[in-house]
Design a protein around this motif. Structure first.
Motif, short mmCIF file in Angstrom:
data_model
loop_
_atom_site.label_atom_id
_atom_site.label_comp_id
_atom_site.label_asym_id
_atom_site.label_seq_id
_atom_site.Cartn_x
_atom_site.Cartn_y
_atom_site.Cartn_z
N ASP A 1 2.38 2.21 -9.59
CA ASP A 1 2.88 2.85 -8.36
C ASP A 1 3.83 2.09 -7.90
OD1 ASP A 1 0.32 4.46 -8.64
OD2 ASP A 1 -0.92 2.71 -7.49
N PRO B 1 7.84 1.69 -6.73
CA PRO B 1 8.87 2.76 -6.28
C PRO B 1 10.11 2.88 -7.58
CG PRO B 1 9.27 0.73 -5.09
CD PRO B 1 7.79 0.37 -5.95
N THR C 1 0.93 -1.31 0.07
CA THR C 1 0.02 0.12 0.01
C THR C 1 0.84 1.41 0.06
OG1 THR C 1 -0.13 0.18 2.33
CG2 THR C 1 -1.59 -1.33 1.24
N PRO C 2 0.20 2.48 -0.29
CA PRO C 2 1.37 3.54 -0.35
C PRO C 2 1.92 3.82 0.97
CG PRO C 2 -0.81 4.13 -1.35
CD PRO C 2 -1.15 2.71 -1.12
N ASP C 3 1.52 3.46 2.04
CA ASP C 3 1.95 3.82 3.52
C ASP C 3 3.29 2.69 3.92
OD1 ASP C 3 0.37 5.64 4.14
OD2 ASP C 3 -1.13 4.51 5.26
N GLU C 4 3.10 1.53 3.10
CA GLU C 4 3.88 0.52 3.20
C GLU C 4 4.91 0.42 2.17
OE1 GLU C 4 1.40 -2.99 3.11
OE2 GLU C 4 1.21 -2.86 5.08
N ARG C 5 4.81 1.10 1.20
CA ARG C 5 5.63 1.10 0.01
C ARG C 5 7.11 1.55 0.20
NH1 ARG C 5 2.72 3.82 -3.46
NH2 ARG C 5 1.48 1.55 -3.82
N SER D 1 5.85 2.43 -14.86
CA SER D 1 6.11 3.14 -13.71
C SER D 1 6.93 4.49 -14.12
CB SER D 1 7.32 2.62 -12.92
OG SER D 1 7.66 3.44 -11.86
N GLN E 1 8.63 6.18 -12.11
CA GLN E 1 10.07 6.08 -11.20
C GLN E 1 11.03 5.40 -12.02
OE1 GLN E 1 9.97 7.77 -8.07
NE2 GLN E 1 8.05 8.44 -8.71
#
Length: 383
Positions: free
Chosen positions: A292, A294, A254-258, A323, A325
């Protein structure tokens, strides 16, 4: 016939041949060649020195005479020496490969200039005296749910966090062997580095491996502040099976865990043992969306006969296509599996490329020294 010298030439000759041209098939022969040539491929200059000293000793002692057998042995030693020189030339091209990979990712900054001689003379990944290691901390109740924390002894504040997972095909492996050069490098620069083990086959399956990776990452975020680190900046890394875990976690999180970045060294990226396209939980990064994702650094040897480089190349292509990134894909000339067991030219090239990638995405830039400073920290070895 000088029997000791004969054994030296035969053993070094076979190992050097296995390193120079490792077969891909049949699998048992490929595995044997990998094991035989693994060390030679990463430190060929040291093996060449050993061969030269052995030859000088044989000549000095009078074991080599002017006869047919001595001539054959010297010819074999000469051929092995030529192959070792070729291996050395190939390994030293790693820095150029890393620079090309950074440019391909749109990153203009070159890797730090590092002394080839210093790397050549200090290949053993001893822990520097400036780095402290806290062993076997628990992140779960199972005996394999353990991790080590590495940090600088002067405990700089607010450094980023690296969480590393070892390889071993999910049935073996330890946090004590691979990736030590990478862990020591970042710990010296103020990072909090975590090296974790996880449950293995046959007692555990894919879901358990992934759950352990998730738990270790959660432990790092929860406890980072206790060790003076910044829990909001976490990078994930792994070798072989650990790279497989890293790629899956980075794309599933998730965005908080990535993680801020994912580092995958000589990874396997296919489906888990016996899984098919009908699996309920994706066990290959190719089955997961990467919009999404990284930033990624993917490093693989061109001659890896354990996990072929084509899969790493395909994963990099997928990430670039989906991506936004940076994706740095380094193909190391002549590299084999497990190139991070020693602090070789290949591993240092990958580490230097990672420094540049992290600086490019503003992760830990304040803890990365200027070009050339990488050769100066206190490097008194500690086991």
């Amino acid at each position: 016939m000088p029997n000791d010298y004969l054994v030296h030439v035969l053993v070094l000759g076979l190992a050097t041949t296995a390193a120079l041209t490792p077969p891909a098939r049949p699998r048992p022969l490929a595995r044997a060649a990998f094991l035989a040539g693994m060390v030679v491929n990463e430190v060929p200059h040291l093996v060449l020195t050993l061969l030269a000293l052995s030859t000088v000793a044989a000549v000095w002692s009078g074991d080599l005479r002017r006869d047919v057998w001595s001539g054959v042995l010297l010819a074999g030693a000469t051929a092995t020496g030529v192959m070792l020189i070729a291996l050395t030339r190939r390994a030293t091209r790693s820095r150029s490969a890393a620079g090309a990979a950074l440019r391909a990712a749109g990153i203009d900054r070159a890797p730090a200039r590092r002394s080839l001689w210093r790397t050549a003379l200090t290949p053993l990944p001893f822990r520097p005296h400036s780095v402290q290691r806290l062993r076997n901390l628990r992140y779960g109740d199972h005996r394999r749910q353990r991790l080590d924390v590495l940090r600088r002894r002067d405990r700089p504040a607010s450094g980023p966090v690296l969480v590393y997972f070892h390889g071993g095909g999910y049935f073996s492996g330890s946090k004590n062997w691979e990736g030590r050069g990478l862990l020591h490098h970042l710990a010296e620069r103020g990072w909090l580095c975590v090296s974790a083990t996880y449950r293995l086959r046959p007692g555990a399956g894919f879901e358990e491996h992934l759950a352990d990776a998730t738990a270790a990452m959660a432990w790092a975020r929860t406890h980072a502040a206790e060790y003076g680190a910044d829990a909001s900046t976490v990078v994930m890394a792994g070798s072989s099976a650990g790279a497989h875990l890293t790629s899956l976690y980075a794309l599933r999180a998730t965005p908080d865990e990535r993680p801020a970045a994912a580092v995958c060294l000589y990874g396997y990226y296919g489906r888990y043992y016996g899984r098919s396209a009908e699996e309920t939980v994706a066990s290959t990064p190719f089955a997961l969306p990467a919009s999404d994702a990284p930033a990624f650094l993917i490093a693989h040897g061109t001659l890896d006969n354990y996990t072929p480089a084509a899969a790493a190349r395909a994963l990099a292509d997928k990430l670039r296509a989906e991506s936004s990134q940076p994706v740095v894909h380094v193909e190391l000339p002549g590299g084999q599996h497990a190139f991070d067991l020693v602090r070789s030219w290949r591993l240092t090239a990958v580490i230097d490329a990672l420094d540049v990638l992290l600086a490019d995405i503003d992760v830990g830039a304040g803890n990365i020294p200027a070009a050339g400073a990488a050769d100066h920290p206190d490097r008194r070895p500690t086991r």
